[in-house]
Design an enzyme around this catalytic site. Structure first.
Site, PDB file in Angstrom:
ATOM      1  N   ASP A  39      -0.244  -5.858   0.249  1.00 35.70           N
ATOM      2  CA  ASP A  39      -1.488  -6.126  -0.473  1.00 35.70           C
ATOM      3  C   ASP A  39      -1.282  -7.411  -1.260  1.00 35.70           C
ATOM      4  O   ASP A  39      -0.190  -7.676  -1.759  1.00 35.70           O
ATOM      5  CB  ASP A  39      -1.819  -4.988  -1.443  1.00 35.70           C
ATOM      6  CG  ASP A  39      -2.294  -3.736  -0.738  1.00 35.70           C
ATOM      7  OD1 ASP A  39      -3.021  -3.861   0.260  1.00 35.70           O
ATOM      8  OD2 ASP A  39      -1.944  -2.642  -1.180  1.00 35.70           O
ATOM      9  N   CYS A  87       0.857  -1.171   0.000  1.00 35.80           N
ATOM     10  CA  CYS A  87       0.000   0.000   0.000  1.00 35.80           C
ATOM     11  C   CYS A  87       0.901   1.233   0.000  1.00 35.80           C
ATOM     12  O   CYS A  87       1.812   1.335   0.835  1.00 35.80           O
ATOM     13  CB  CYS A  87      -0.899  -0.005   1.234  1.00 35.80           C
ATOM     14  SG  CYS A  87      -1.833   1.535   1.433  1.00 35.80           S
TER      15      CYS A  87
END
Length: 154
Positions: free
Chosen positions: A59, A52
């Site tokens: 992620d 992120c």
């Protein structure tokens, strides 16, 4: 069956350091010995990771890339290293997904390409990103990407 020309490859068969960023990752191609025949090549990366850009938290995505090659094929080791280069790269889901697809299009000039990026929830909301270069050529068998929409634990 003809032998594929691998003379221009720099990574296959060699120990190679993982690239530090997607921008510095090298994607390589080989001649398509079946140019002129429309067929689909699929790459699936079920454990894709990036960061992120705001929090630095990881992620995760399940990415499926389908393409109909023209004169070239992507060399798979270079693709794996390219995909790995996102592991420490901070970017939004949409940016990662489209960047992957456009790098492949720029490298290969395929007859057609699509990416399905099925991202796991961030903040409780899964973000799926889909893009393709145009209509699927007529007469090509294109299977479903086989990734169900996120259903949580239900």
């Amino acid at each position: 069956m003809s032998k594929t020309d691998v003379s221009g490859l720099s990574m296959l068969g060699s120990q190679v350091e993982a690239p530090t960023s997607p921008e510095t990752a090298v994607l390589e191609k080989v001649p398509n010995n079946n140019a002129g025949t429309d067929y689909v090549v699929r790459f699936t990366a079920p454990e894709f990771t990036s960061l992120c850009p705001m929090t630095g938290q990881p992620d995760f995505a399940h990415i499926v890339i389908d393409y109909i090659p023209g004169d070239f094929l992507v060399e798979s080791k270079s693709l794996k290293l390219f995909m790995t280069s996102f592991r420490n790269h901070g970017s939004f889901h949409e940016d990662c997904s489209i960047y992957i697809a456009k790098r492949l299009v720029d490298l290969l000039a395929p007859k057609w390409l699509r990416i399905g990026a099925y991202w796991y929830p961030r903040g409780g909301i899964p973000i799926d990103v889909f893009w393709q270069t145009g209509e699927v050529p007529a007469g090509v068998w294109l299977p479903d990407q086989g990734v169900p929409t996120y259903r949580g634990r239900g």
